[in-house]
Enzyme design. Sequence first.
Site, PDB file in Angstrom:
ATOM      1  N   ASP A  85       0.812  -1.249  -0.089  1.00 37.37           N
ATOM      2  CA  ASP A  85      -0.022   0.123  -0.039  1.00 37.37           C
ATOM      3  C   ASP A  85       0.836   1.198   0.030  1.00 37.37           C
ATOM      4  O   ASP A  85       1.676   1.250   0.448  1.00 37.37           O
ATOM      5  CB  ASP A  85      -0.944   0.130   1.290  1.00 37.37           C
ATOM      6  CG  ASP A  85      -2.449   0.736   1.144  1.00 37.37           C
ATOM      7  OD1 ASP A  85      -3.139   0.084   0.901  1.00 37.37           O
ATOM      8  OD2 ASP A  85      -2.060   2.112   1.010  1.00 37.37           O
ATOM      9  N   ASN A 101      -5.424  -4.886  -6.402  1.00 38.20           N
ATOM     10  CA  ASN A 101      -6.570  -4.202  -5.957  1.00 38.20           C
ATOM     11  C   ASN A 101      -6.507  -2.677  -5.943  1.00 38.20           C
ATOM     12  O   ASN A 101      -7.490  -1.999  -6.036  1.00 38.20           O
ATOM     13  CB  ASN A 101      -6.871  -4.916  -4.669  1.00 38.20           C
ATOM     14  CG  ASN A 101      -7.896  -4.089  -3.896  1.00 38.20           C
ATOM     15  OD1 ASN A 101      -9.334  -3.875  -3.990  1.00 38.20           O
ATOM     16  ND2 ASN A 101      -7.443  -3.294  -2.989  1.00 38.20           N
ATOM     17  N   TYR A 120     -11.217   7.073 -14.910  1.00 39.26           N
ATOM     18  CA  TYR A 120     -11.630   5.862 -14.243  1.00 39.26           C
ATOM     19  C   TYR A 120     -12.266   4.754 -15.027  1.00 39.26           C
ATOM     20  O   TYR A 120     -11.763   3.532 -15.149  1.00 39.26           O
ATOM     21  CB  TYR A 120     -12.577   6.039 -13.050  1.00 39.26           C
ATOM     22  CG  TYR A 120     -12.774   5.071 -11.964  1.00 39.26           C
ATOM     23  CD1 TYR A 120     -11.706   4.699 -11.184  1.00 39.26           C
ATOM     24  CD2 TYR A 120     -14.209   4.466 -11.786  1.00 39.26           C
ATOM     25  CE1 TYR A 120     -11.990   3.429 -10.339  1.00 39.26           C
ATOM     26  CE2 TYR A 120     -14.100   3.458 -10.771  1.00 39.26           C
ATOM     27  CZ  TYR A 120     -13.224   3.045 -10.025  1.00 39.26           C
ATOM     28  OH  TYR A 120     -13.454   2.066  -9.145  1.00 39.26           O
ATOM     29  N   LYS A 132     -10.480   1.436 -15.861  1.00 38.84           N
ATOM     30  CA  LYS A 132     -10.819   0.125 -15.406  1.00 38.84           C
ATOM     31  C   LYS A 132     -11.321  -0.851 -16.875  1.00 38.84           C
ATOM     32  O   LYS A 132     -11.421  -2.215 -16.584  1.00 38.84           O
ATOM     33  CB  LYS A 132     -12.125   0.285 -14.757  1.00 38.84           C
ATOM     34  CG  LYS A 132     -11.847   0.840 -13.410  1.00 38.84           C
ATOM     35  CD  LYS A 132     -10.872  -0.064 -12.384  1.00 38.84           C
ATOM     36  CE  LYS A 132     -10.828   0.185 -10.945  1.00 38.84           C
ATOM     37  NZ  LYS A 132      -9.956  -0.513 -10.312  1.00 38.84           N
TER      38      LYS A 132
HETATM   39  N1  LIG Z   1     -15.602   0.485  -3.298  1.00 40.50           N
HETATM   40  C1  LIG Z   1     -16.418   0.462  -4.395  1.00 40.50           C
HETATM   41  O1  LIG Z   1     -17.618   0.604  -4.454  1.00 40.50           O
HETATM   42  C2  LIG Z   1     -15.628  -0.110  -5.579  1.00 40.50           C
HETATM   43  C3  LIG Z   1     -16.510  -0.424  -6.861  1.00 40.50           C
HETATM   44  C4  LIG Z   1     -15.685  -0.902  -7.762  1.00 40.50           C
HETATM   45  C5  LIG Z   1     -14.416  -1.235  -8.031  1.00 40.50           C
HETATM   46  N2  LIG Z   1     -13.627  -0.692  -6.683  1.00 40.50           N
HETATM   47  C6  LIG Z   1     -12.357  -1.023  -6.800  1.00 40.50           C
HETATM   48  O2  LIG Z   1     -11.800  -1.628  -5.863  1.00 40.50           O
HETATM   49  C7  LIG Z   1     -10.505  -1.478  -5.528  1.00 40.50           C
HETATM   50  C8  LIG Z   1     -10.485  -1.032  -3.775  1.00 40.50           C
HETATM   51  O3  LIG Z   1     -11.345   0.021  -3.671  1.00 40.50           O
HETATM   52  P1  LIG Z   1     -11.851   0.471  -2.468  1.00 40.50           P
HETATM   53  O4  LIG Z   1     -13.162   0.728  -2.450  1.00 40.50           O
HETATM   54  O5  LIG Z   1     -11.470  -0.866  -1.264  1.00 40.50           O
HETATM   55  O6  LIG Z   1     -11.034   1.573  -1.848  1.00 40.50           O
HETATM   56  P2  LIG Z   1     -10.028   2.122  -0.592  1.00 40.50           P
HETATM   57  O7  LIG Z   1      -9.799   3.393  -1.048  1.00 40.50           O
HETATM   58  O8  LIG Z   1     -10.698   1.748   0.477  1.00 40.50           O
HETATM   59  O9  LIG Z   1      -8.666   1.084  -0.797  1.00 40.50           O
HETATM   60  C9  LIG Z   1      -7.736   1.399  -1.816  1.00 40.50           C
HETATM   61  C10 LIG Z   1      -6.329   1.201  -1.349  1.00 40.50           C
HETATM   62  O10 LIG Z   1      -5.479   1.431  -2.133  1.00 40.50           O
HETATM   63  C11 LIG Z   1      -4.464   2.068  -1.969  1.00 40.50           C
HETATM   64  N3  LIG Z   1      -3.590   2.903  -2.947  1.00 40.50           N
HETATM   65  C12 LIG Z   1      -4.220   3.838  -3.496  1.00 40.50           C
HETATM   66  N4  LIG Z   1      -3.486   4.408  -4.677  1.00 40.50           N
HETATM   67  C13 LIG Z   1      -2.326   3.630  -4.475  1.00 40.50           C
HETATM   68  C14 LIG Z   1      -0.937   3.295  -5.041  1.00 40.50           C
HETATM   69  N5  LIG Z   1      -0.766   4.267  -6.080  1.00 40.50           N
HETATM   70  N6  LIG Z   1       0.010   2.670  -4.782  1.00 40.50           N
HETATM   71  C15 LIG Z   1      -0.484   1.642  -3.622  1.00 40.50           C
HETATM   72  N7  LIG Z   1      -1.623   1.747  -3.052  1.00 40.50           N
HETATM   73  C16 LIG Z   1      -2.488   2.705  -3.550  1.00 40.50           C
HETATM   74  C17 LIG Z   1      -4.876   2.936  -0.839  1.00 40.50           C
HETATM   75  O11 LIG Z   1      -3.960   3.482  -0.080  1.00 40.50           O
HETATM   76  C18 LIG Z   1      -6.005   2.101  -0.118  1.00 40.50           C
HETATM   77  O12 LIG Z   1      -5.403   1.619   1.059  1.00 40.50           O
HETATM   78  C19 LIG Z   1     -10.065  -0.332  -6.391  1.00 40.50           C
HETATM   79  O13 LIG Z   1      -9.164  -0.860  -7.381  1.00 40.50           O
HETATM   80  C20 LIG Z   1     -11.279   0.278  -6.789  1.00 40.50           C
HETATM   81  O14 LIG Z   1     -11.481   1.053  -8.053  1.00 40.50           O
HETATM   82  C21 LIG Z   1     -14.398  -0.348  -5.701  1.00 40.50           C
END
Ligand SMILES: NC(=O)c1ccc[n+]([C@@H]2O[C@H](COP(=O)([O-])OP(=O)(O)OC[C@H]3O[C@@H](n4cnc5c(N)ncnc54)[C@H](O)[C@@H]3O)[C@@H](O)[C@H]2O)c1
Length: 257
Positions: free
Chosen positions: A36, A89, A153, A157
């Site tokens: 992270d 992720n 995005y 994606k």
């Molecule tokens: N939450 C949703 O509704 C949702 C829906 C569709 C897709 N997603 C995807 O799921 C994944 C996780 O999302 P989430 O909702 O758990 O988000 P979140 O923000 O809770 O977690 C994302 C994590 O990624 C880390 N991160 C961000 N940029 C980074 C980088 N450049 N290098 C290393 N770490 C990095 C952040 O510090 C964080 O801990 C993402 O790819 C997001 O696009 C989420």
Amino acid sequence: MKFANQVAVVTGGGSGIGLATARLLATEGATVIVADIRREAAEMAVADIAASGGRAHACVGDIADRDLVQEGARDIVARFGKIDLLVNNAGLPVPGSPETYKELGRSLDVNVCGAFHWSQAAAVESMIPNRSGAIVMVSSLAGLVALPGDIGYVIAKHGLLGMTKALAIEWAEYGIRVNCVAPGTTSSLMVQEAMRDYPTFMAERIGRIPIGRIAEPEDQAKAILFLASDDAAYITGVTLPVDGGQMALHSGFTKGR
Ligand SMILES: NC(=O)c1ccc[n+]([C@@H]2O[C@H](COP(=O)([O-])OP(=O)(O)OC[C@H]3O[C@@H](n4cnc5c(N)ncnc54)[C@H](O)[C@@H]3O)[C@@H](O)[C@H]2O)c1
């Protein structure tokens, strides 16, 4: 335990879907590397997993930095011997409208290049020499259809779906499977922020989920673990929507109609 003696890297493992996945993998016996950009979040996740009797290690850095990712992968192989599983992720929305958008580079750097850097590093450093591995990308419904207001995005994606297919066919001969989940709205930091910033848009979106609720991070983690596990031994190159039925519902309709 489904992942006993396996070493798993989860990018963005410090919160949300990544943290839930890291926890579940540790419960199933894997040694989990929490990769992270936020040191504190990664270290808290590691402490949390250790407190529950699991094994975890933090790898701090920006996944957009290829050299750093390669260094991280080499360090993991030196410490733990191999990388069996990779969950790409980490990701983030970089909102904006197409007329004025200037952030495409950053969106692609993190959401697409970051996943590629880790896939390449894990494959070259461990999975190809070991003739074994599983990679799971975390895309989004925004990788299957367009969502308004988030052009970078949506582009990024969608890119992950192409990467999933391309790496799946390139690396099948090495025993590496590459799959993808496309989460629907999931209760995590990103969504809590969106609920605050765009309440009407989000309420309308939740109203269109046939199952009647947004996903919990654990719903996504379970799907990710399935695709990473031997239960999915003959599955590669696919994207699984984990969306409470949203893709099955014509977007022009609401549940009540
Ligand atoms: N939450 C949703 O509704 C949702 C829906 C569709 C897709 N997603 C995807 O799921 C994944 C996780 O999302 P989430 O909702 O758990 O988000 P979140 O923000 O809770 O977690 C994302 C994590 O990624 C880390 N991160 C961000 N940029 C980074 C980088 N450049 N290098 C290393 N770490 C990095 C952040 O510090 C964080 O801990 C993402 O790819 C997001 O696009 C989420």
